[in-house]
Scaffold this active site. Structure first.
Site, short mmCIF file in Angstrom:
data_model
loop_
_atom_site.label_atom_id
_atom_site.label_comp_id
_atom_site.label_asym_id
_atom_site.label_seq_id
_atom_site.Cartn_x
_atom_site.Cartn_y
_atom_site.Cartn_z
N ARG A 187 0.84 -1.18 0.00
CA ARG A 187 0.00 0.00 0.00
C ARG A 187 0.89 1.24 0.00
O ARG A 187 1.92 1.28 0.67
CB ARG A 187 -0.91 0.03 1.25
CG ARG A 187 -2.09 -0.92 1.17
CD ARG A 187 -3.13 -0.44 0.15
NE ARG A 187 -4.30 -1.30 0.11
CZ ARG A 187 -4.46 -2.33 -0.72
NH1 ARG A 187 -3.54 -2.63 -1.61
NH2 ARG A 187 -5.57 -3.06 -0.69
N HIS A 201 -1.79 0.63 -9.80
CA HIS A 201 -2.37 -0.32 -8.83
C HIS A 201 -3.01 -1.51 -9.56
O HIS A 201 -4.21 -1.77 -9.44
CB HIS A 201 -3.40 0.39 -7.94
CG HIS A 201 -3.72 -0.37 -6.69
ND1 HIS A 201 -3.95 0.23 -5.47
CD2 HIS A 201 -3.85 -1.70 -6.46
CE1 HIS A 201 -4.21 -0.71 -4.56
NE2 HIS A 201 -4.16 -1.88 -5.14
#
Ligand code: NDP
Ligand code: OXD
Length: 309
Positions: free
Chosen positions: A224, A272
Site C-alpha cells: 500500500r 495499482h
C-alpha cells in the site's frame, strides 16, 4: 438471504456471471440496487461508503473484494461483531506472483536502464549478474509474499522474507520482528513490499529503512502506498541509495499529474494493477465461507480487527 456486491470498477457483470454459474440459487444484489436492507446477510465489497455496512441489520459476513482490508477499517462505523474476511483466492495469488517475478526479473535484467537507453536511442550492453548473486527480500511473507518467495527461489535467487512471526518456507530465509529487520535489509538487493497497511506499517518505508539496504538496491512497492514516505524514497533514488523502483501503489491514487515519480528516470509507475481478484476463482472462496458461517463454523481468513489484517 441476499448477497450484496459492490466493486469500485465496473466488474459487477463478471461477478454476477460467476455467482449465477456457480451458485444459481444465490440472490445477488448489485450496488447501488440495495433493495430491502434487512434481507442482506452477506456483503462482498470494495470501499463501501462509511456507515453503510452498519446500516445492514442482519449482516453475517463482510467480504473484502481485495486482499487488503484497509478500505474497510477506514470506516469508523465498521461493525465489530460481524466477521470481516479478506480475499484469499488462487487468481489473486497467481497474479501477484506473476507481478513480483516479472518486476524482480526486470530489475535483475536491467530493464530500467534499457528503457532509458531506448529513449536516448543508445545501444549498449549491460553486464549480467547470475541470479545467485541477486538477493531478494520480501516484506510480508503472508499468502501473497509467501507464494512469490517460493516461486522466486526456482530462478536461483537467494530469497528471504520478513514477517511478524517466523515462517517455514523451503529455500526461503525467514526473518521475524523488529529486531531482525536490520539484518534482513542488509542482505537485500531487491526489496519487495507486500505488507498490509496497518498502524505499524504506515510510513514504515522511510529514509532510515532505505538506508539499511545495500547501496543501489531496488525497491518494488505492491503493498500500500501509505507505507512509503514518498519524499524519502525520492531522495534515496536521487542519491543512488535506491538504484531503481517499480511502484504499483501510491499515497494518493490516481497518482497526481505533478508527482515526480511520473518522469523519474529510475522509476516505473503502474496504476495499482499488480494483481486483481478473479471473480471466477473468488466466488468459490466466498461461497465456502458463507457455508461455514451458516453452519456456525469459523470462516477462513477472518481479519483480526485489532491487528488490522
Ligand atoms: P497476509 O495477511 O496473508 O500477509 C501479510 C504479511 O505481512 C504476513 O506475513 C504478516 O506477518 C506480515 N505483517 C503484517 N504486519 C506486520 C508487521 N507489523 N511486522 C512484520 N510483518 C508484518 O496478506 P496478503 O499476503 O494476502 O496481502 C498483503 C497485502 O498485499 C494486502 O494487505 C494488500 O495491501 C496488498 N495487495 C496489493 C495488491 C496490488 O494490486 N497492489 C493486490 C493484492 C494485495 P504474520 O504472517 O507473521 O502475521
Ligand atoms: C487488494 C488490491 O488488496 O487489489 O487486493 O489492492
Amino acid at each position: 438471504m441476499a448477497l450484496l456486491f459492490k466493486a469500485d470498477i465496473d466488474r459487477g457483470g463478471a461477478w454476477a456471471a460467476a455467482f449465477n454459474k456457480q451458485v444459481p440459487d444465490q440472490e445477488l444484489r448489485l450496488w447501488p440496487e440495495v433493495g430491502d436492507k434487512s434481507e442482506i446477510e452477506f456483503a462482498v465489497v470494495w470501499q463501501p461508503p462509511a456507515g453503510f455496512l452498519a446500516s445492514l441489520p442482519n449482516l453475517k459476513g463482510i467480504f473484502s473484494i481485495g486482499a487488503g482490508i484497509d478500505h474497510l477499517l477506514a470506516d469508523p462505523k465498521l461493525p465489530r461483531d460481524v466477521p470481516v474476511i479478506r480475499m484469499v483466492e488462487p487468481g489473486l495469488t497467481a497474479g501477484m506472483t506473476q507481478f513480483v517475478v516479472m518486476a524482480c526479473l526486470m530489475i535483475h535484467r536491467s530493464m530500467i536502464d534499457y528503457r532509458n537507453q531506448q529513449l536516448a536511442r543508445h545501444w549498449e550492453e549491460i553486464s549480467q549478474r547470475s541470479t545467485g548473486n541477486r538477493r531478494i527480500g520480501i516484506l510480508g511473507l503472508g499468502h501473497l509474499g509467501g507464494d512469490a518467495a517460493r516461486k522466486l527461489t526456482t530462478f536461483g535467487f537467494p530469497v528471504s522474507g520478513w514477517s511478524r512471526s517466523r515462517k517455514q518456507i523451503e529455500g526461503v530465509t525467514s526473518y521475524a520482528g523488529e529486531e531482525e529487520l536490520a539484518e534482513f535489509l542488509g542482505r537485500t538487493d531487491i526489496l519487495v513490499s507486500l505488507l498490509p497497511l496497518t498502524a505499524e506499517t504506515e510510513n514504515m518505508i522511510d529514509a532510515k529503512l532505505l538506508a539499511g539496504l545495500p547501496k543501489g538496491a531496488a525497491f518494488i512497492s505492491a503493498g500500500r502506498g501509505k507505507q512509503v514516505v514518498e519524499e524519502d524514497l525520492l531522495a534515496a533514488l536521487d542519491s543512488g541509495q535506491v538504484g531503481g523502483a517499480i511502484l504499483d501503489v501510491f499515497r494518493e491514487e490516481p497518482l497526481p499529474a505533478d508527482s515526480p515519480f511520473w518522469g523519474h528516470e529510475r522509476v516505473i509507475v503502474l496504476p495499482h494493477v499488480a494483481s486483481m481478484t478473479d471473480p471466477v476463482t473468488a466466488v468459490g472462496a466466498v461461497v465456502e465461507n458463507i457455508r461455514r458461517i451458516q453452519n456456525g463454523a469459523e470462516p477462513l481468513h477472518r481479519v483480526d480487527l485489532d491487528k488490522g489484517y
